[in-house]
Design an enzyme around this catalytic site. Structure first.
Site: not given
Ligand code: ARG
Length: 464
Positions: A162, A283, A289, A296
Protein backbone atom coordinates in the site's frame (compact mmCIF):
# COMPACT_ATOMS: atom_id res chain seq x y z
CA UNK A 1 -6.42 -2.82 -73.56
CA UNK A 2 -6.31 -2.93 -69.81
CA UNK A 3 -2.83 -1.46 -69.76
CA UNK A 4 -3.91 1.68 -71.58
CA UNK A 5 -6.44 3.04 -69.13
CA UNK A 6 -5.96 4.70 -65.76
CA UNK A 7 -6.74 1.59 -63.78
CA UNK A 8 -4.32 -0.31 -61.58
CA UNK A 9 -1.56 -2.08 -63.51
CA UNK A 10 -1.60 -5.17 -61.33
CA UNK A 11 -5.28 -5.78 -60.77
CA UNK A 12 -6.97 -3.31 -63.15
CA UNK A 13 -7.87 -5.80 -65.91
CA UNK A 14 -11.59 -5.52 -65.38
CA UNK A 15 -11.67 -1.83 -64.50
CA UNK A 16 -12.44 0.87 -67.00
CA UNK A 17 -11.31 3.79 -64.90
CA UNK A 18 -8.98 4.58 -62.01
CA UNK A 19 -9.89 5.09 -58.35
CA UNK A 20 -10.99 8.38 -56.88
CA UNK A 21 -8.15 10.29 -55.27
CA UNK A 22 -9.66 9.72 -51.82
CA UNK A 23 -10.06 6.01 -52.61
CA UNK A 24 -6.38 5.82 -53.39
CA UNK A 25 -5.55 7.55 -50.15
CA UNK A 26 -7.69 5.40 -47.91
CA UNK A 27 -6.51 2.26 -49.67
CA UNK A 28 -2.76 2.86 -49.71
CA UNK A 29 -0.64 1.24 -47.03
CA UNK A 30 2.78 1.87 -48.56
CA UNK A 31 3.55 4.65 -46.08
CA UNK A 32 3.76 2.08 -43.32
CA UNK A 33 4.00 -1.39 -44.86
CA UNK A 34 7.25 -0.49 -46.59
CA UNK A 35 8.70 -1.59 -43.25
CA UNK A 36 8.02 -5.12 -44.52
CA UNK A 37 10.25 -4.82 -47.58
CA UNK A 38 12.98 -7.22 -46.39
CA UNK A 39 10.47 -9.89 -45.37
CA UNK A 40 8.51 -9.38 -48.60
CA UNK A 41 11.59 -9.89 -50.74
CA UNK A 42 12.77 -12.90 -48.70
CA UNK A 43 9.35 -14.52 -49.05
CA UNK A 44 9.24 -13.79 -52.78
CA UNK A 45 12.66 -15.33 -53.24
CA UNK A 46 11.60 -18.46 -51.35
CA UNK A 47 8.40 -18.63 -53.42
CA UNK A 48 10.34 -18.19 -56.66
CA UNK A 49 12.88 -20.92 -55.81
CA UNK A 50 9.97 -23.26 -55.00
CA UNK A 51 8.22 -22.45 -58.30
CA UNK A 52 11.42 -23.41 -60.12
CA UNK A 53 11.97 -26.59 -58.06
CA UNK A 54 8.44 -27.79 -58.72
CA UNK A 55 8.69 -26.99 -62.45
CA UNK A 56 5.94 -24.35 -62.28
CA UNK A 57 8.26 -21.73 -63.80
CA UNK A 58 11.53 -22.18 -65.70
CA UNK A 59 14.96 -21.87 -64.13
CA UNK A 60 15.73 -18.93 -66.44
CA UNK A 61 12.67 -16.98 -65.33
CA UNK A 62 13.43 -17.93 -61.74
CA UNK A 63 16.97 -16.62 -62.03
CA UNK A 64 15.82 -13.35 -63.59
CA UNK A 65 13.28 -12.87 -60.80
CA UNK A 66 15.81 -13.68 -58.07
CA UNK A 67 18.37 -11.23 -59.44
CA UNK A 68 15.70 -8.57 -59.87
CA UNK A 69 14.52 -9.01 -56.28
CA UNK A 70 18.09 -8.64 -54.99
CA UNK A 71 18.49 -5.48 -57.02
CA UNK A 72 15.27 -4.05 -55.58
CA UNK A 73 16.43 -4.79 -52.05
CA UNK A 74 19.64 -2.89 -52.80
CA UNK A 75 17.69 0.02 -54.23
CA UNK A 76 15.40 0.23 -51.21
CA UNK A 77 18.33 0.08 -48.81
CA UNK A 78 20.17 2.76 -50.73
CA UNK A 79 17.07 4.99 -50.58
CA UNK A 80 16.73 4.86 -54.36
CA UNK A 81 13.24 3.35 -54.49
CA UNK A 82 10.36 5.46 -55.70
CA UNK A 83 7.10 5.10 -53.75
CA UNK A 84 3.83 5.66 -55.55
CA UNK A 85 0.55 5.62 -53.60
CA UNK A 86 -1.21 4.34 -56.73
CA UNK A 87 0.69 1.10 -56.16
CA UNK A 88 -1.03 0.67 -52.78
CA UNK A 89 1.36 -1.49 -50.84
CA UNK A 90 4.85 -2.93 -50.57
CA UNK A 91 3.87 -6.12 -52.43
CA UNK A 92 2.73 -4.22 -55.51
CA UNK A 93 5.69 -1.86 -55.38
CA UNK A 94 8.15 -4.72 -55.44
CA UNK A 95 6.31 -6.56 -58.20
CA UNK A 96 5.90 -3.50 -60.36
CA UNK A 97 9.58 -2.55 -60.01
CA UNK A 98 10.47 -6.15 -60.84
CA UNK A 99 8.51 -5.80 -64.07
CA UNK A 100 10.54 -2.70 -64.95
CA UNK A 101 13.80 -4.51 -64.25
CA UNK A 102 13.25 -7.99 -65.67
CA UNK A 103 10.23 -7.59 -67.95
CA UNK A 104 7.86 -10.48 -68.62
CA UNK A 105 9.24 -13.09 -66.20
CA UNK A 106 8.17 -10.75 -63.37
CA UNK A 107 4.58 -11.59 -64.17
CA UNK A 108 5.21 -15.25 -63.27
CA UNK A 109 6.25 -14.57 -59.66
CA UNK A 110 2.66 -14.20 -58.51
CA UNK A 111 1.75 -17.71 -59.76
CA UNK A 112 0.15 -19.81 -57.00
CA UNK A 113 0.09 -17.04 -54.44
CA UNK A 114 -2.00 -14.03 -53.52
CA UNK A 115 -1.31 -10.84 -51.62
CA UNK A 116 -3.37 -12.43 -48.87
CA UNK A 117 -0.91 -15.22 -48.11
CA UNK A 118 1.94 -12.91 -49.02
CA UNK A 119 1.07 -10.29 -46.41
CA UNK A 120 0.31 -12.97 -43.81
CA UNK A 121 3.78 -14.40 -44.43
CA UNK A 122 5.62 -11.07 -44.46
CA UNK A 123 3.91 -9.93 -41.30
CA UNK A 124 4.64 -13.15 -39.43
CA UNK A 125 8.27 -12.87 -40.42
CA UNK A 126 8.34 -9.26 -39.26
CA UNK A 127 6.75 -10.05 -35.90
CA UNK A 128 9.18 -12.95 -35.51
CA UNK A 129 12.20 -10.70 -36.18
CA UNK A 130 10.80 -8.13 -33.77
CA UNK A 131 10.34 -10.72 -31.04
CA UNK A 132 13.95 -11.83 -31.50
CA UNK A 133 15.21 -8.26 -31.23
CA UNK A 134 13.07 -7.53 -28.18
CA UNK A 135 14.17 -10.71 -26.48
CA UNK A 136 17.81 -9.68 -26.82
CA UNK A 137 17.05 -6.22 -25.44
CA UNK A 138 15.15 -7.71 -22.50
CA UNK A 139 18.03 -10.00 -21.65
CA UNK A 140 20.29 -6.91 -21.55
CA UNK A 141 17.84 -5.30 -19.15
CA UNK A 142 17.92 -8.42 -16.98
CA UNK A 143 21.71 -8.26 -16.93
CA UNK A 144 21.61 -4.61 -15.85
CA UNK A 145 19.14 -5.46 -13.05
CA UNK A 146 21.28 -8.43 -12.00
CA UNK A 147 24.35 -6.23 -11.74
CA UNK A 148 22.58 -3.82 -9.43
CA UNK A 149 21.16 -6.74 -7.45
CA UNK A 150 24.59 -8.26 -6.98
CA UNK A 151 26.07 -4.96 -5.85
CA UNK A 152 23.19 -4.44 -3.40
CA UNK A 153 22.35 -7.98 -2.31
CA UNK A 154 22.56 -6.87 1.34
CA UNK A 155 21.61 -3.19 0.99
CA UNK A 156 18.67 -2.53 3.28
CA UNK A 157 15.55 -0.76 2.14
CA UNK A 158 11.96 -0.59 3.29
CA UNK A 159 9.61 -3.02 1.61
CA UNK A 160 6.17 -1.55 1.00
CA UNK A 161 2.60 -2.68 0.77
CA UNK A 162 0.00 0.00 0.00
CA UNK A 163 3.10 2.22 -0.34
CA UNK A 164 3.23 2.07 3.47
CA UNK A 165 6.39 0.68 5.07
CA UNK A 166 5.77 -3.03 5.61
CA UNK A 167 8.92 -5.05 6.31
CA UNK A 168 12.57 -4.41 5.55
CA UNK A 169 13.94 -6.02 2.39
CA UNK A 170 17.16 -5.70 0.42
CA UNK A 171 17.58 -3.58 -2.66
CA UNK A 172 18.98 -6.63 -4.42
CA UNK A 173 15.77 -8.54 -3.70
CA UNK A 174 13.77 -5.68 -5.15
CA UNK A 175 15.84 -5.68 -8.36
CA UNK A 176 15.50 -9.46 -8.62
CA UNK A 177 11.71 -9.14 -8.50
CA UNK A 178 11.96 -7.35 -11.86
CA UNK A 179 14.41 -9.92 -13.20
CA UNK A 180 11.70 -12.52 -12.58
CA UNK A 181 9.00 -10.39 -14.25
CA UNK A 182 11.14 -9.77 -17.32
CA UNK A 183 11.95 -13.48 -17.37
CA UNK A 184 8.25 -14.30 -17.66
CA UNK A 185 7.83 -11.59 -20.30
CA UNK A 186 10.53 -13.28 -22.35
CA UNK A 187 8.78 -16.60 -21.81
CA UNK A 188 5.53 -15.18 -23.19
CA UNK A 189 7.34 -13.78 -26.23
CA UNK A 190 9.02 -17.09 -26.84
CA UNK A 191 5.67 -18.94 -26.61
CA UNK A 192 4.28 -16.48 -29.13
CA UNK A 193 7.20 -17.11 -31.43
CA UNK A 194 6.75 -20.88 -31.24
CA UNK A 195 3.08 -20.67 -32.16
CA UNK A 196 3.54 -18.13 -34.95
CA UNK A 197 6.37 -20.01 -36.60
CA UNK A 198 4.27 -21.70 -39.29
CA UNK A 199 4.28 -20.80 -42.95
CA UNK A 200 1.08 -19.31 -44.44
CA UNK A 201 2.67 -18.95 -47.90
CA UNK A 202 0.90 -21.14 -50.45
CA UNK A 203 -2.52 -20.66 -48.90
CA UNK A 204 -3.04 -18.31 -51.85
CA UNK A 205 -6.14 -16.09 -51.75
CA UNK A 206 -8.04 -18.30 -49.28
CA UNK A 207 -8.56 -21.79 -50.69
CA UNK A 208 -5.09 -23.05 -51.59
CA UNK A 209 -3.99 -23.50 -55.19
CA UNK A 210 -4.25 -25.94 -58.07
CA UNK A 211 -0.51 -25.65 -58.78
CA UNK A 212 1.74 -28.46 -57.47
CA UNK A 213 3.49 -26.20 -54.95
CA UNK A 214 5.73 -27.37 -52.11
CA UNK A 215 4.82 -25.49 -48.95
CA UNK A 216 7.31 -27.46 -46.89
CA UNK A 217 10.08 -26.13 -49.07
CA UNK A 218 9.12 -22.47 -48.60
CA UNK A 219 8.59 -23.14 -44.88
CA UNK A 220 12.15 -24.45 -44.53
CA UNK A 221 13.60 -21.62 -46.64
CA UNK A 222 11.97 -18.99 -44.42
CA UNK A 223 12.87 -20.68 -41.14
CA UNK A 224 9.29 -21.74 -40.36
CA UNK A 225 8.81 -25.04 -38.53
CA UNK A 226 6.08 -26.25 -40.90
CA UNK A 227 3.34 -24.97 -43.20
CA UNK A 228 0.09 -23.78 -41.64
CA UNK A 229 -2.63 -26.43 -41.84
CA UNK A 230 -5.69 -24.51 -43.06
CA UNK A 231 -5.62 -22.01 -45.92
CA UNK A 232 -8.64 -20.03 -44.69
CA UNK A 233 -7.18 -19.65 -41.23
CA UNK A 234 -3.76 -18.77 -42.64
CA UNK A 235 -4.91 -15.69 -44.52
CA UNK A 236 -7.47 -14.47 -42.03
CA UNK A 237 -6.06 -14.64 -38.54
CA UNK A 238 -3.74 -12.18 -36.90
CA UNK A 239 -3.63 -13.86 -33.53
CA UNK A 240 0.17 -13.98 -33.77
CA UNK A 241 0.22 -10.17 -33.78
CA UNK A 242 -2.35 -10.08 -30.98
CA UNK A 243 -0.24 -12.45 -28.91
CA UNK A 244 2.82 -10.32 -29.52
CA UNK A 245 0.90 -7.20 -28.49
CA UNK A 246 -0.45 -8.96 -25.39
CA UNK A 247 3.00 -10.09 -24.33
CA UNK A 248 4.35 -6.62 -25.12
CA UNK A 249 1.56 -4.98 -23.10
CA UNK A 250 2.24 -7.10 -20.04
CA UNK A 251 5.96 -6.38 -20.34
CA UNK A 252 5.23 -2.66 -20.76
CA UNK A 253 3.15 -2.74 -17.58
CA UNK A 254 6.13 -4.24 -15.74
CA UNK A 255 8.42 -1.53 -17.12
CA UNK A 256 5.87 1.09 -16.18
CA UNK A 257 5.77 -0.07 -12.56
CA UNK A 258 9.55 0.07 -12.34
CA UNK A 259 9.44 3.48 -14.01
CA UNK A 260 6.96 4.66 -11.40
CA UNK A 261 9.28 3.44 -8.65
CA UNK A 262 12.17 5.35 -10.20
CA UNK A 263 10.02 8.49 -10.24
CA UNK A 264 9.15 8.01 -6.56
CA UNK A 265 12.66 7.04 -5.48
CA UNK A 266 14.28 10.00 -7.17
CA UNK A 267 11.91 12.53 -5.62
CA UNK A 268 13.19 14.92 -2.91
CA UNK A 269 10.78 13.32 -0.44
CA UNK A 270 12.24 9.82 -0.88
CA UNK A 271 15.83 10.38 -2.09
CA UNK A 272 16.30 6.60 -2.35
CA UNK A 273 18.09 6.86 -5.67
CA UNK A 274 19.47 9.37 -8.11
CA UNK A 275 19.15 9.09 -11.87
CA UNK A 276 22.30 9.94 -13.78
CA UNK A 277 22.62 13.22 -15.66
CA UNK A 278 22.26 11.29 -18.91
CA UNK A 279 18.79 10.18 -17.87
CA UNK A 280 17.53 13.38 -16.24
CA UNK A 281 16.34 16.62 -17.71
CA UNK A 282 16.32 20.12 -16.30
CA UNK A 283 13.54 22.65 -16.12
CA UNK A 284 13.60 25.80 -18.24
CA UNK A 285 12.46 27.89 -15.28
CA UNK A 286 13.41 26.03 -12.08
CA UNK A 287 17.20 25.63 -11.96
CA UNK A 288 17.16 23.06 -9.15
CA UNK A 289 15.11 20.48 -11.06
CA UNK A 290 16.25 17.05 -12.18
CA UNK A 291 13.26 15.49 -13.84
CA UNK A 292 12.94 11.74 -14.46
CA UNK A 293 11.50 12.24 -17.96
CA UNK A 294 12.63 8.90 -19.37
CA UNK A 295 10.89 7.03 -16.56
CA UNK A 296 7.76 9.12 -17.03
CA UNK A 297 7.76 8.45 -20.77
CA UNK A 298 8.12 4.71 -20.23
CA UNK A 299 5.12 4.92 -17.93
CA UNK A 300 3.20 6.87 -20.58
CA UNK A 301 4.20 4.79 -23.59
CA UNK A 302 2.65 1.81 -21.86
CA UNK A 303 -0.61 3.53 -22.76
CA UNK A 304 0.07 3.41 -26.47
CA UNK A 305 1.30 -0.18 -26.33
CA UNK A 306 -1.81 -1.38 -24.53
CA UNK A 307 -3.81 0.85 -26.88
CA UNK A 308 -2.31 -0.96 -29.87
CA UNK A 309 -3.46 -4.30 -28.50
CA UNK A 310 -6.91 -2.85 -28.03
CA UNK A 311 -6.93 -1.42 -31.56
CA UNK A 312 -6.09 -4.71 -33.22
CA UNK A 313 -8.51 -6.71 -31.06
CA UNK A 314 -11.28 -4.41 -32.18
CA UNK A 315 -10.18 -4.43 -35.83
CA UNK A 316 -10.42 -8.23 -35.82
CA UNK A 317 -13.49 -8.86 -33.74
CA UNK A 318 -16.22 -8.75 -36.38
CA UNK A 319 -14.43 -10.08 -39.46
CA UNK A 320 -15.98 -12.99 -41.29
CA UNK A 321 -13.50 -15.46 -42.83
CA UNK A 322 -11.35 -15.06 -44.80
CA UNK A 323 -9.35 -11.88 -45.61
CA UNK A 324 -10.95 -8.43 -45.29
CA UNK A 325 -9.20 -5.17 -45.98
CA UNK A 326 -9.77 -4.22 -42.36
CA UNK A 327 -6.75 -6.39 -41.70
CA UNK A 328 -4.45 -3.89 -43.39
CA UNK A 329 -4.96 -1.90 -40.18
CA UNK A 330 -3.04 -4.59 -38.28
CA UNK A 331 0.32 -3.08 -39.08
CA UNK A 332 0.45 0.45 -37.73
CA UNK A 333 -0.48 -0.44 -34.14
CA UNK A 334 1.93 -3.36 -34.20
CA UNK A 335 4.78 -1.28 -35.63
CA UNK A 336 4.06 1.53 -33.20
CA UNK A 337 3.99 -0.79 -30.19
CA UNK A 338 7.20 -2.50 -31.29
CA UNK A 339 8.98 0.82 -31.66
CA UNK A 340 7.75 2.04 -28.29
CA UNK A 341 8.81 -1.23 -26.64
CA UNK A 342 12.31 -1.02 -28.10
CA UNK A 343 12.67 2.55 -26.82
CA UNK A 344 11.29 1.76 -23.38
CA UNK A 345 13.48 -1.29 -22.83
CA UNK A 346 16.62 0.53 -23.98
CA UNK A 347 15.85 3.59 -21.82
CA UNK A 348 15.11 1.43 -18.79
CA UNK A 349 18.34 -0.51 -19.26
CA UNK A 350 20.28 2.76 -19.41
CA UNK A 351 18.60 4.15 -16.29
CA UNK A 352 19.18 0.98 -14.27
CA UNK A 353 22.84 0.80 -15.34
CA UNK A 354 23.47 4.38 -14.17
CA UNK A 355 21.23 4.43 -11.11
CA UNK A 356 22.94 5.66 -7.93
CA UNK A 357 21.52 4.15 -4.76
CA UNK A 358 21.43 6.29 -1.61
CA UNK A 359 22.33 3.58 0.91
CA UNK A 360 22.20 5.67 4.13
CA UNK A 361 18.76 7.04 3.28
CA UNK A 362 17.51 3.58 2.33
CA UNK A 363 18.85 2.01 5.54
CA UNK A 364 17.30 4.72 7.69
CA UNK A 365 13.97 4.40 5.90
CA UNK A 366 14.09 0.62 6.30
CA UNK A 367 13.79 1.04 10.07
CA UNK A 368 10.94 3.55 10.10
CA UNK A 369 7.25 2.81 10.33
CA UNK A 370 7.69 -0.08 12.83
CA UNK A 371 9.03 -2.20 9.98
CA UNK A 372 10.14 -4.93 12.39
CA UNK A 373 6.74 -5.37 14.07
CA UNK A 374 6.23 -8.70 12.30
CA UNK A 375 9.61 -9.86 13.62
CA UNK A 376 8.42 -9.11 17.14
CA UNK A 377 5.19 -11.06 16.58
CA UNK A 378 7.16 -13.98 15.08
CA UNK A 379 9.49 -13.90 18.11
CA UNK A 380 6.50 -14.21 20.48
CA UNK A 381 5.24 -17.24 18.52
CA UNK A 382 8.65 -18.92 18.32
CA UNK A 383 9.80 -18.23 21.90
CA UNK A 384 6.60 -18.08 23.96
CA UNK A 385 4.63 -20.59 21.86
CA UNK A 386 1.93 -17.95 21.44
CA UNK A 387 -0.73 -18.41 18.72
CA UNK A 388 0.10 -15.95 15.91
CA UNK A 389 -3.20 -14.09 16.25
CA UNK A 390 -2.46 -13.31 19.90
CA UNK A 391 1.14 -12.36 19.08
CA UNK A 392 -0.24 -9.95 16.48
CA UNK A 393 -2.43 -8.39 19.14
CA UNK A 394 0.37 -8.03 21.71
CA UNK A 395 2.65 -6.50 19.08
CA UNK A 396 -0.10 -4.10 18.09
CA UNK A 397 -0.30 -2.87 21.68
CA UNK A 398 3.49 -2.36 21.77
CA UNK A 399 3.41 -0.48 18.45
CA UNK A 400 0.74 1.78 19.86
CA UNK A 401 2.84 2.41 22.97
CA UNK A 402 5.89 3.31 20.83
CA UNK A 403 3.76 5.46 18.57
CA UNK A 404 2.31 7.37 21.55
CA UNK A 405 5.82 8.04 22.81
CA UNK A 406 7.12 8.93 19.38
CA UNK A 407 9.84 6.27 19.50
CA UNK A 408 10.78 3.03 17.73
CA UNK A 409 9.91 -0.45 18.93
CA UNK A 410 13.55 -1.07 19.84
CA UNK A 411 13.53 2.08 22.01
CA UNK A 412 10.96 0.57 24.40
CA UNK A 413 12.48 -0.83 27.60
CA UNK A 414 12.14 -4.44 28.67
CA UNK A 415 9.83 -3.23 31.47
CA UNK A 416 7.61 -1.49 28.90
CA UNK A 417 7.42 -4.72 26.92
CA UNK A 418 6.66 -6.78 30.01
CA UNK A 419 3.85 -4.46 30.99
CA UNK A 420 2.06 -5.79 27.93
CA UNK A 421 3.36 -9.39 27.91
CA UNK A 422 5.34 -10.56 30.94
CA UNK A 423 6.93 -13.52 29.15
CA UNK A 424 9.08 -11.23 26.98
CA UNK A 425 12.85 -11.43 27.68
CA UNK A 426 15.93 -9.35 26.78
CA UNK A 427 16.47 -11.67 23.79
CA UNK A 428 13.62 -9.96 21.95
CA UNK A 429 15.91 -6.99 21.15
CA UNK A 430 17.94 -9.34 18.98
CA UNK A 431 15.22 -9.45 16.35
CA UNK A 432 14.19 -5.83 16.34
CA UNK A 433 17.01 -4.52 14.17
CA UNK A 434 16.51 -4.20 10.43
CA UNK A 435 19.62 -6.28 9.62
CA UNK A 436 18.42 -9.18 11.77
CA UNK A 437 14.94 -8.93 10.32
CA UNK A 438 16.23 -9.20 6.77
CA UNK A 439 18.76 -11.92 7.59
CA UNK A 440 16.05 -14.02 9.24
CA UNK A 441 13.86 -14.17 6.09
CA UNK A 442 15.65 -17.22 4.76
CA UNK A 443 12.66 -19.05 3.36
CA UNK A 444 13.02 -20.03 -0.32
CA UNK A 445 12.45 -16.87 -2.36
CA UNK A 446 12.87 -14.69 0.73
CA UNK A 447 14.85 -11.46 1.10
CA UNK A 448 17.79 -12.75 3.22
CA UNK A 449 21.00 -11.71 1.43
CA UNK A 450 22.11 -15.34 1.09
CA UNK A 451 18.84 -16.22 -0.70
CA UNK A 452 19.20 -13.15 -2.92
CA UNK A 453 22.74 -14.20 -3.85
CA UNK A 454 21.51 -17.69 -4.72
CA UNK A 455 18.81 -16.24 -6.95
CA UNK A 456 21.39 -14.02 -8.65
CA UNK A 457 23.68 -17.00 -9.26
CA UNK A 458 20.83 -19.05 -10.72
CA UNK A 459 19.86 -16.24 -13.09
CA UNK A 460 23.45 -15.62 -14.14
CA UNK A 461 23.62 -19.23 -15.19
CA UNK A 462 20.31 -18.95 -17.09
CA UNK A 463 21.49 -15.85 -18.91
CA UNK A 464 24.96 -17.19 -19.73
N1 ARG B 1 -1.91 -4.32 -48.20
C1 ARG B 1 -2.75 -5.42 -47.93
C2 ARG B 1 -2.78 -5.66 -46.42
O1 ARG B 1 -1.88 -5.23 -45.77
C3 ARG B 1 -2.27 -6.64 -48.64
C4 ARG B 1 -3.33 -7.64 -48.89
C5 ARG B 1 -4.27 -7.14 -49.91
N2 ARG B 1 -5.20 -8.16 -50.25
C6 ARG B 1 -6.34 -7.89 -50.90
N3 ARG B 1 -7.15 -8.88 -51.13
N4 ARG B 1 -6.65 -6.66 -51.26
O2 ARG B 1 -3.66 -6.28 -45.88
Amino acid sequence: MADDNESNKLWGGRFAGGPAEIMERINASIDFDRKLYAQDIAASKAHCAMLVATGIITAEDGEAIRAGLDQIKGEIEAGRFYLDPALEDIHMHVESRLKEIVGDPAGRLHTARSRNDQVATDFRLWVRDTIDGLDGALSDLQRALLERAEQHAATLMPGFTHLQVAQPVTFGHHMMAYVEMIGRDRGRLSDTRKRLNENPLGSAALAGTSFPIDRHMTAAALGFDRPTANSLDSVSDRDFALEFLSAASICAVHLSRLAEELVIWSSAQFRFARLSDSFSTGSSIMPQKRNPDAAELIRAKTGRIVGSLNTLLIVMKGLPLAYSKDMQEDKEPTFDAAEAMALCVAAMTGMIRDLEINEPVLAKAAGTGFATATDLADWLVQNLNMPFRRAHHVTGALVKMAEDRGCDLSDLSLADMRSVEDGITEAVFGVLTVEKSVASRRSYGGTAPERVREAIAAWKERLA
